[in-house]
Scaffold this motif. Structure first.
Motif, PDB file in Angstrom:
ATOM      1  N   ARG A  78     173.832  84.992 102.605  1.00 49.60           N
ATOM      2  CA  ARG A  78     174.436  86.203 103.170  1.00 49.60           C
ATOM      3  C   ARG A  78     174.895  87.127 102.049  1.00 49.60           C
ATOM      4  N   ASP A  79     174.651  88.401 102.269  1.00 48.77           N
ATOM      5  CA  ASP A  79     174.971  89.431 101.288  1.00 48.77           C
ATOM      6  C   ASP A  79     176.476  89.734 101.326  1.00 48.77           C
ATOM      7  N   SER A  80     177.184  89.397 100.249  1.00 52.60           N
ATOM      8  CA  SER A  80     178.639  89.580 100.279  1.00 52.60           C
ATOM      9  C   SER A  80     179.056  91.028 100.018  1.00 52.60           C
ATOM     10  N   THR A  81     178.098  91.901  99.655  1.00 50.52           N
ATOM     11  CA  THR A  81     178.489  93.276  99.342  1.00 50.52           C
ATOM     12  C   THR A  81     178.598  94.161 100.593  1.00 50.52           C
ATOM     13  N   VAL A  82     178.095  93.669 101.725  1.00 49.33           N
ATOM     14  CA  VAL A  82     178.237  94.434 102.970  1.00 49.33           C
ATOM     15  C   VAL A  82     179.125  93.643 103.919  1.00 49.33           C
ATOM     16  N   LEU A  83     180.198  94.291 104.377  1.00 50.52           N
ATOM     17  CA  LEU A  83     181.182  93.603 105.192  1.00 50.52           C
ATOM     18  C   LEU A  83     181.256  94.282 106.553  1.00 50.52           C
ATOM     19  N   CYS A  84     181.072  93.527 107.597  1.00 50.23           N
ATOM     20  CA  CYS A  84     181.133  94.078 108.948  1.00 50.23           C
ATOM     21  C   CYS A  84     182.464  93.674 109.572  1.00 50.23           C
ATOM     22  N   VAL A  85     183.271  94.666 109.933  1.00 53.06           N
ATOM     23  CA  VAL A  85     184.599  94.400 110.488  1.00 53.06           C
ATOM     24  C   VAL A  85     184.535  94.398 112.013  1.00 53.06           C
ATOM     25  N   VAL A  86     184.938  93.288 112.634  1.00 51.58           N
ATOM     26  CA  VAL A  86     184.915  93.175 114.093  1.00 51.58           C
ATOM     27  C   VAL A  86     186.294  92.795 114.612  1.00 51.58           C
ATOM     28  N   GLU A  87     186.479  92.970 115.926  1.00 50.39           N
ATOM     29  CA  GLU A  87     187.772  92.626 116.509  1.00 50.39           C
ATOM     30  C   GLU A  87     187.906  91.122 116.737  1.00 50.39           C
ATOM     31  N   GLU A  88     186.850  90.518 117.251  1.00 53.47           N
ATOM     32  CA  GLU A  88     186.917  89.112 117.645  1.00 53.47           C
ATOM     33  C   GLU A  88     185.677  88.342 117.196  1.00 53.47           C
ATOM     34  N   SER A  89     185.806  87.033 117.130  1.00 58.05           N
ATOM     35  CA  SER A  89     184.676  86.175 116.771  1.00 58.05           C
ATOM     36  C   SER A  89     183.480  86.386 117.696  1.00 58.05           C
ATOM     37  N   ARG A  90     183.758  86.670 118.959  1.00 61.15           N
ATOM     38  CA  ARG A  90     182.640  86.822 119.896  1.00 61.15           C
ATOM     39  C   ARG A  90     181.742  87.983 119.490  1.00 61.15           C
ATOM     40  N   ASP A  91     182.314  88.989 118.807  1.00 59.33           N
ATOM     41  CA  ASP A  91     181.501  90.123 118.379  1.00 59.33           C
ATOM     42  C   ASP A  91     180.503  89.693 117.309  1.00 59.33           C
ATOM     43  N   ILE A  92     180.885  88.690 116.539  1.00 58.27           N
ATOM     44  CA  ILE A  92     179.957  88.163 115.525  1.00 58.27           C
ATOM     45  C   ILE A  92     178.709  87.611 116.217  1.00 58.27           C
ATOM     46  N   ILE A  93     178.930  86.862 117.280  1.00 58.57           N
ATOM     47  CA  ILE A  93     177.793  86.293 118.027  1.00 58.57           C
ATOM     48  C   ILE A  93     176.852  87.412 118.457  1.00 58.57           C
ATOM     49  N   SER A  94     177.438  88.483 119.027  1.00 55.69           N
ATOM     50  CA  SER A  94     176.614  89.592 119.519  1.00 55.69           C
ATOM     51  C   SER A  94     175.805  90.209 118.383  1.00 55.69           C
ATOM     52  N   ILE A  95     176.448  90.427 117.245  1.00 59.19           N
ATOM     53  CA  ILE A  95     175.764  91.077 116.123  1.00 59.19           C
ATOM     54  C   ILE A  95     174.703  90.146 115.531  1.00 59.19           C
ATOM     55  N   GLU A  96     175.035  88.852 115.439  1.00 59.71           N
ATOM     56  CA  GLU A  96     174.058  87.896 114.911  1.00 59.71           C
ATOM     57  C   GLU A  96     172.796  87.878 115.766  1.00 59.71           C
ATOM     58  N   LYS A  97     172.981  88.045 117.064  1.00 65.95           N
ATOM     59  CA  LYS A  97     171.836  88.014 117.981  1.00 65.95           C
ATOM     60  C   LYS A  97     170.854  89.151 117.711  1.00 65.95           C
ATOM     61  N   THR A  98     171.347  90.278 117.177  1.00 71.15           N
ATOM     62  CA  THR A  98     170.451  91.403 116.910  1.00 71.15           C
ATOM     63  C   THR A  98     169.524  91.095 115.735  1.00 71.15           C
ATOM     64  N   GLY A  99     169.949  90.179 114.863  1.00 73.03           N
ATOM     65  CA  GLY A  99     169.146  89.851 113.687  1.00 73.03           C
ATOM     66  C   GLY A  99     169.078  90.994 112.678  1.00 73.03           C
ATOM     67  N   GLU A 100     169.931  92.012 112.841  1.00 72.99           N
ATOM     68  CA  GLU A 100     169.877  93.213 112.017  1.00 72.99           C
ATOM     69  C   GLU A 100     170.847  93.165 110.832  1.00 72.99           C
ATOM     70  N   PHE A 101     171.692  92.154 110.801  1.00 66.07           N
ATOM     71  CA  PHE A 101     172.752  92.167 109.810  1.00 66.07           C
ATOM     72  C   PHE A 101     172.741  90.881 108.981  1.00 66.07           C
ATOM     73  N   THR A 102     172.742  91.028 107.670  1.00 65.71           N
ATOM     74  CA  THR A 102     172.682  89.839 106.811  1.00 65.71           C
ATOM     75  C   THR A 102     173.902  89.743 105.885  1.00 65.71           C
ATOM     76  N   GLY A 103     174.887  90.634 106.117  1.00 68.23           N
ATOM     77  CA  GLY A 103     176.089  90.590 105.290  1.00 68.23           C
ATOM     78  C   GLY A 103     177.106  89.607 105.836  1.00 68.23           C
ATOM     79  N   ARG A 104     178.353  89.822 105.437  1.00 62.00           N
ATOM     80  CA  ARG A 104     179.422  88.956 105.922  1.00 62.00           C
ATOM     81  C   ARG A 104     180.304  89.711 106.914  1.00 62.00           C
ATOM     82  N   TYR A 105     181.232  88.988 107.518  1.00 63.46           N
ATOM     83  CA  TYR A 105     182.092  89.578 108.534  1.00 63.46           C
ATOM     84  C   TYR A 105     183.564  89.508 108.125  1.00 63.46           C
ATOM     85  N   HIS A 106     184.343  90.305 108.831  1.00 64.48           N
ATOM     86  CA  HIS A 106     185.793  90.134 108.778  1.00 64.48           C
ATOM     87  C   HIS A 106     186.334  90.329 110.195  1.00 64.48           C
TER      88      HIS A 106
END
Lengths: 201, 201
Positions: A78-106
């Motif tokens: 995972r690319d640590s230079t791009v950080l995706c900020v979400v409200e809840e863990s469930r949003d991570i699931i949704s974003i992961e499903k798109t397959g469009e994001f390879t960075g990390r989350y907060h």
């Protein structure tokens, strides 16, 4: 007898504390649990205590984790230079499903809501700012919800992020793919127009 | 990571088995439980196992009971000659709140629904008929719901009750008190007309 026998009433009361479960639903669930096989009920109770005992929050991004770090933070690819900020863990699931994001989350564990007394201090906001330099973050994508709380939170982060000099972006609002103009509300349609992009045919 | 860590997913799956709790609600409840203090979660889990361990069905009327008999069956002041037949224990609570009934109950634990494979054998029907003579029942009030299943069940009981020679009555259908004719559906209004009573002014 105006109420149920005490263990039943206690069960209904406890179930009724769950979000989105009103008194009627709590009652229906309680009756259901008292009717079904004891094994099924034991499995439910165990899943609750087990999850509570084993699941904690990732010490880096506040996603759910079983150990110190969550599976995404543990993943070197995972690319640590791009950080995706979400409200809840469930949003991570949704974003992961798109397959469009390879960075990390907060995960902020919520959104700012002054009326409910939720300010930056109640969220994992300090923890977000503390990650920017050590992790060499170049872009922060604000993926909070496109509602009032999410917008306020995004605005706040964007402002606080200025001194860091990193790129801060916000996910696009617009018409849902496969949607119909006729059924779009005017706010969404307005946003869709505002966010229009040039097409090179 | 396309799904949650296993204990979280198990928790969501188990919560989703509760009636009226869809996948989205199960997720919301799971997230809530993982965020709140461990003590509160332990209390919920305990209320489930405790109720399941302590609550059984009254061997006479199939209401909830902690011992052999429920509080109503244990109460000598209740008139055993009038028996009110209900679908579920919760209906007993509703009827008790009216303060209009001093007899005993019989809980069928459901209503007949041939499409779902629920016939008399799946309900506490034999148990009902077996009470009539030993308890010297004089009137059976059919308080099943005024919907298709409840009506079918009431009709069935009325027919099966004939040989016993006891009075069988059905609760009235009609307009709700404080209701408005304008908002009544035609079926209810039809029933209200059919069940009209003479007023002696």
């Amino acid at each position: 007898m105006a109420v149920y026998t005490q263990p039943v009433q206690t069960l209904i009361d406890e179930l009724g504390r769950m979000p989105g479960v009103g008194p009627k639903s709590a009652q229906r669930i309680a009756f259901h649990l008292l009717k079904i096989p004891a094994d099924d009920v034991a499995r439910l109770a165990l899943s609750i205590t087990d999850a509570k005992a084993r699941v904690r929050f990732c010490t880096r991004c506040w996603n759910f984790a079983e150990g110190e770090l969550c599976p995404i933070c543990l993943d070197d690819r995972r690319d640590s230079t791009v950080l995706c900020v979400v409200e809840e863990s469930r949003d991570i699931i949704s974003i992961e499903k798109t397959g469009e994001f390879t960075g990390r989350y907060h995960v902020l564990l919520g959104a700012m809501n002054p009326l409910d007394g939720v300010g930056p201090e109640q969220l994992k906001m300090k923890e977000l700012f503390a990650r920017i330099e050590p992790e060499d973050v170049q872009e922060v994508i604000l993926c909070t919800n496109p509602n009032t709380e999410g917008e306020v939170t995004a605005m706040y982060i964007a402002r606080m992020m200025k001194p860091f000099g990193v790129k801060v972006t916000r996910i696009a609002s617009g018409l849902p793919v496969g949607g119909d103009l006729e059924y779009a509300d005017e706010l969404t349609l307005g946003r869709a127009l505002e966010g229009r992009r040039e097409l090179h045919g």
